[in-house]
Design an enzyme around this catalytic site. Sequence first.
Site, PDB file in Angstrom:
ATOM      1  N   HIS A 119      24.106  81.158  12.603  1.00  0.00           N
ATOM      2  CA  HIS A 119      23.379  82.529  12.271  1.00  0.00           C
ATOM      3  C   HIS A 119      23.805  83.457  13.205  1.00  0.00           C
ATOM      4  O   HIS A 119      23.550  84.752  12.857  1.00  0.00           O
ATOM      5  CB  HIS A 119      21.898  82.208  11.975  1.00  0.00           C
ATOM      6  CG  HIS A 119      21.231  82.166  13.479  1.00  0.00           C
ATOM      7  ND1 HIS A 119      21.245  81.170  14.123  1.00  0.00           N
ATOM      8  CD2 HIS A 119      20.614  83.025  14.169  1.00  0.00           C
ATOM      9  CE1 HIS A 119      20.772  81.114  15.344  1.00  0.00           C
ATOM     10  NE2 HIS A 119      20.301  82.610  15.411  1.00  0.00           N
TER      11      HIS A 119
HETATM   12  C1  UD1 Z   1      16.935  86.588  15.136  1.00  0.00           C
HETATM   13  C2  UD1 Z   1      17.151  86.959  16.556  1.00  0.00           C
HETATM   14  C3  UD1 Z   1      18.130  85.593  17.304  1.00  0.00           C
HETATM   15  C4  UD1 Z   1      17.384  84.528  16.958  1.00  0.00           C
HETATM   16  C5  UD1 Z   1      17.387  84.145  15.231  1.00  0.00           C
HETATM   17  C6  UD1 Z   1      16.684  82.955  14.869  1.00  0.00           C
HETATM   18  C7  UD1 Z   1      17.368  89.106  17.372  1.00  0.00           C
HETATM   19  C8  UD1 Z   1      18.029  90.319  17.812  1.00  0.00           C
HETATM   20  N1  UD1 Z   1      17.906  88.159  16.833  1.00  0.00           N
HETATM   21  O1  UD1 Z   1      18.106  86.913  14.353  1.00  0.00           O
HETATM   22  O2  UD1 Z   1      18.376  85.921  18.486  1.00  0.00           O
HETATM   23  O3  UD1 Z   1      18.286  83.369  17.229  1.00  0.00           O
HETATM   24  O4  UD1 Z   1      16.433  85.360  14.809  1.00  0.00           O
HETATM   25  O5  UD1 Z   1      16.500  82.853  13.484  1.00  0.00           O
HETATM   26  O6  UD1 Z   1      16.140  89.405  17.461  1.00  0.00           O
HETATM   27  N2  UD1 Z   1      15.764  87.592   7.242  1.00  0.00           N
HETATM   28  C9  UD1 Z   1      15.395  86.973   5.885  1.00  0.00           C
HETATM   29  N3  UD1 Z   1      14.162  86.510   5.937  1.00  0.00           N
HETATM   30  C10 UD1 Z   1      13.537  86.291   7.422  1.00  0.00           C
HETATM   31  C11 UD1 Z   1      14.041  87.285   8.522  1.00  0.00           C
HETATM   32  C12 UD1 Z   1      15.328  87.578   8.264  1.00  0.00           C
HETATM   33  O7  UD1 Z   1      15.592  87.226   4.753  1.00  0.00           O
HETATM   34  O8  UD1 Z   1      12.203  85.877   7.356  1.00  0.00           O
HETATM   35  C13 UD1 Z   1      17.121  88.181   6.721  1.00  0.00           C
HETATM   36  C14 UD1 Z   1      17.421  89.566   6.575  1.00  0.00           C
HETATM   37  O9  UD1 Z   1      18.252  90.004   5.895  1.00  0.00           O
HETATM   38  C15 UD1 Z   1      17.622  90.053   8.036  1.00  0.00           C
HETATM   39  C16 UD1 Z   1      18.437  89.251   8.575  1.00  0.00           C
HETATM   40  O10 UD1 Z   1      18.112  87.961   7.993  1.00  0.00           O
HETATM   41  O11 UD1 Z   1      17.956  91.560   7.885  1.00  0.00           O
HETATM   42  C17 UD1 Z   1      18.543  88.735  10.200  1.00  0.00           C
HETATM   43  O12 UD1 Z   1      17.056  88.752  10.587  1.00  0.00           O
HETATM   44  P1  UD1 Z   1      16.771  89.469  12.031  1.00  0.00           P
HETATM   45  O13 UD1 Z   1      15.429  89.143  12.574  1.00  0.00           O
HETATM   46  O14 UD1 Z   1      17.220  90.808  12.200  1.00  0.00           O
HETATM   47  O15 UD1 Z   1      17.791  88.594  12.997  1.00  0.00           O
HETATM   48  P2  UD1 Z   1      18.198  87.025  12.982  1.00  0.00           P
HETATM   49  O16 UD1 Z   1      19.484  86.950  12.644  1.00  0.00           O
HETATM   50  O17 UD1 Z   1      17.327  86.237  12.078  1.00  0.00           O
END
Ligand code: UD1
Length: 374
Positions: free
Chosen positions: A209
């Site tokens: 991811h």
């Molecule tokens: C985040 C953390 C990363 C961690 C990861 C674990 C930061 C910078 N990154 O990355 O260090 O390893 O979590 O999972 O804080 N989304 C959903 N549902 C959710 C959450 C996210 O659909 O419940 C999708 C959304 O499209 C979102 C994307 O995932 O834009 C990324 O989510 P985000 O929290 O920004 O970062 P992660 O890649 O999850």
Amino acid sequence: MKPLKVINVVGARPNFMKMAPLIEAMEQYPEAIQQVLVHTGQHYDEKMSQSFFVDLGMPRPDIDLGVGSGSHAEQTARIMVAFEKVCQDEQPDLVIVVGDVNSTMACTITAKKLGIRVAHVEAGLRSRDMSMPEEINRLCTDVLCDYLFTTDYIAGQNLQAEGVDKQKIFFVGNVMIDTLMKHREMASQLDLSQKLGLVPQGYATLTLHRQGNVDDREVLKGILEAIQEISHTLPVIFPIHPRTRKMVESFGLSDFFNSSEQVRGIWITEPLGYLEFLHLNMGARLVLTDSGGLQEESTVLGVPCITMRPNTERPITCEEGTNTLVGNEKSAILREASRVLSGQSCVGKVPEKRDGKAAERIVGILLQIQGGAP
Ligand code: UD1
């Protein structure tokens, strides 16, 4: 004596298993420590958030900021605005943050600017890779925090090299491993692998991811090609992260997956709960990952781990554990996988203080603080 009022912050999936043992350890001292649990809402899907509260037996958050997804600046800013209000209303003596996600950094900055002390659990980890948003989060958090709880000696050295006062650094061990040890037995009782027709040592698990691996089509395609080749030798179970699913679909790479109940090939699933994934990792022949937590967990489980990144903030898992860094090029991933599958993987040892008692140590230190120390 007035209890120490603590706000515990969680936001994203890897925070929950780090915070759970801390809450449990603090609950042993209700007269000395008053806890408020704040969930920023950075992760919000059932499978990325609520299911962990159930699996880990954690109390529901007292306050949910519901910030959701956004660009880094949007998400960080929304957390800061909402958390500032919480701090003003609750007037805590201490904020505890864990890990390196945007919620960790955002809440640290907010609390410090209000003059509130902050403790960072899993401090001092450094990848030295400033293209990782997490590295920026780690640096900003650690430079501001009053109490830095570290998982290993290298993290302590990193902090001291950055000029952090030794008095603020406490080598306590790894809270994520406290959670693993507590749930290992329970996870082993699940019948998930049996239901899936998987035999112990007869499959690999995969997580993927990181922005650096999934946001560029060519990089992601190369990784998936390597995984596909590995999956000709043994099935690869891939609980896919929402970010990765989105990118796979937008790059037109969905053909790599086989979502039917065949165990040959890459087998894609929804994100799994904590116990289910621990169960699968315990029986895996090989773990393929770009996650931080899995590098730690596979080292303690003694399962070979191939980390598809050029660097790690957890070098102790390579020096002492079962982890090998290979970067994200197809040929390097395949070379290492074939080494592991031919039985040549290193036999690691469990690094110091991965003994299930890290949270207890942290709470012991908090009680000293409450008693007027540092
Ligand atoms: C985040 C953390 C990363 C961690 C990861 C674990 C930061 C910078 N990154 O990355 O260090 O390893 O979590 O999972 O804080 N989304 C959903 N549902 C959710 C959450 C996210 O659909 O419940 C999708 C959304 O499209 C979102 C994307 O995932 O834009 C990324 O989510 P985000 O929290 O920004 O970062 P992660 O890649 O999850």
